[in-house]
Design a protein around this motif. Structure first.
Motif, mmCIF file in Angstrom:
data_model
loop_
_atom_site.group_PDB
_atom_site.id
_atom_site.type_symbol
_atom_site.label_atom_id
_atom_site.label_comp_id
_atom_site.label_asym_id
_atom_site.label_seq_id
_atom_site.Cartn_x
_atom_site.Cartn_y
_atom_site.Cartn_z
ATOM 1 N N ARG A 25 0.827 -1.209 0.000
ATOM 2 C CA ARG A 25 0.000 0.000 0.000
ATOM 3 C C ARG A 25 0.864 1.262 0.000
ATOM 4 O O ARG A 25 0.564 2.237 -0.702
ATOM 5 N N THR A 26 1.936 1.277 0.777
ATOM 6 C CA THR A 26 2.833 2.437 0.835
ATOM 7 C C THR A 26 3.500 2.664 -0.512
ATOM 8 O O THR A 26 3.606 3.800 -0.986
ATOM 9 N N PHE A 27 3.939 1.594 -1.141
ATOM 10 C CA PHE A 27 4.562 1.682 -2.460
ATOM 11 C C PHE A 27 3.597 2.311 -3.465
ATOM 12 O O PHE A 27 3.977 3.202 -4.224
ATOM 13 N N LYS A 28 2.343 1.867 -3.451
ATOM 14 C CA LYS A 28 1.339 2.415 -4.380
ATOM 15 C C LYS A 28 1.123 3.910 -4.136
ATOM 16 O O LYS A 28 0.942 4.665 -5.092
ATOM 17 N N VAL A 29 1.172 4.343 -2.893
ATOM 18 C CA VAL A 29 1.001 5.761 -2.575
ATOM 19 C C VAL A 29 2.217 6.543 -3.049
ATOM 20 O O VAL A 29 2.089 7.591 -3.700
ATOM 21 N N PHE A 30 3.433 6.049 -2.755
ATOM 22 C CA PHE A 30 4.653 6.783 -3.102
ATOM 23 C C PHE A 30 4.870 6.911 -4.607
ATOM 24 O O PHE A 30 5.451 7.896 -5.057
ATOM 25 N N ILE A 31 4.419 5.957 -5.380
ATOM 26 C CA ILE A 31 4.595 6.079 -6.834
ATOM 27 C C ILE A 31 3.434 6.825 -7.483
ATOM 28 O O ILE A 31 3.401 6.998 -8.695
ATOM 29 N N GLY A 32 2.492 7.284 -6.655
ATOM 30 C CA GLY A 32 1.406 8.110 -7.149
ATOM 31 C C GLY A 32 0.281 7.363 -7.831
ATOM 32 O O GLY A 32 -0.533 7.966 -8.517
ATOM 33 N N ARG A 33 0.186 6.069 -7.645
ATOM 34 C CA ARG A 33 -0.865 5.302 -8.309
ATOM 35 C C ARG A 33 -2.145 5.215 -7.483
ATOM 36 O O ARG A 33 -3.199 4.904 -8.022
ATOM 37 N N THR A 34 -2.037 5.496 -6.169
ATOM 38 C CA THR A 34 -3.197 5.375 -5.294
ATOM 39 C C THR A 34 -3.127 6.464 -4.221
ATOM 40 O O THR A 34 -2.069 6.658 -3.619
#
Length: 142
Positions: A25-34
């Motif tokens: 979930r953190t990865f998805k937030v940091f790459i701007g996808r979620t």
């Protein structure tokens, strides 16, 4: 002191499972996808990869069993610390069954895997029930 080891193993397993969900979930937030607020309290299984959903479910299963496990260990130590030490094989048996159940939960949801998880869960319940009945009989005998 030895009684702390199975508790720590259980806690580490629980933390590792939720770490998979957190990392994803953190990865998805940091790459701007979620957006950071996009995960509801009851996530949709379709919204995340199957592995993340299974890790999340396995983590919830651990959390559900942790209070019962700790309650039995606490009652054993209150009743008789030596009795608790004498039951280490069963205590580690519980932890081993719990770890196996979580591992199989993460691997998949094929009917045979779900059946094996159920068998492993039954073993955990049997151990906790056995220990609880023995603790109760010790309390009643005192």
């Amino acid at each position: 002191m030895e009684l702390a080891l199975p508790v720590i193993i259980f806690a580490i397993q629980t933390l590792l499972l939720v770490s998979v969900v957190l990392f994803y979930r953190t990865f998805k937030v940091f790459i701007g996808r979620t957006p950071a607020n996009s995960w509801p309290r009851l996530p949709s299984a379709a919204a995340e990869p199957a592995l993340v959903v299974r890790c999340h479910d396995a983590h919830k299963n651990c959390i559900e069993m942790l209070p019962v496990f700790l309650g039995v260990l606490w009652a054993m130590t209150l009743l008789d610390a030596q009795y608790a030490q004498d039951q280490m094989t069963l205590i580690f048996g519980f932890v081993g069954l719990r770890m196996a159940q979580s591992a199989i939960h993460v691997v998949g949801t094929a009917p045979i895997l779900v059946m094996i998880r159920g068998i492993l869960f039954s073993g955990q319940l049997a151990i906790l029930l056995w220990l609880s009945v023995n603790i109760l009989s010790g309390v009643l005998a005192a």
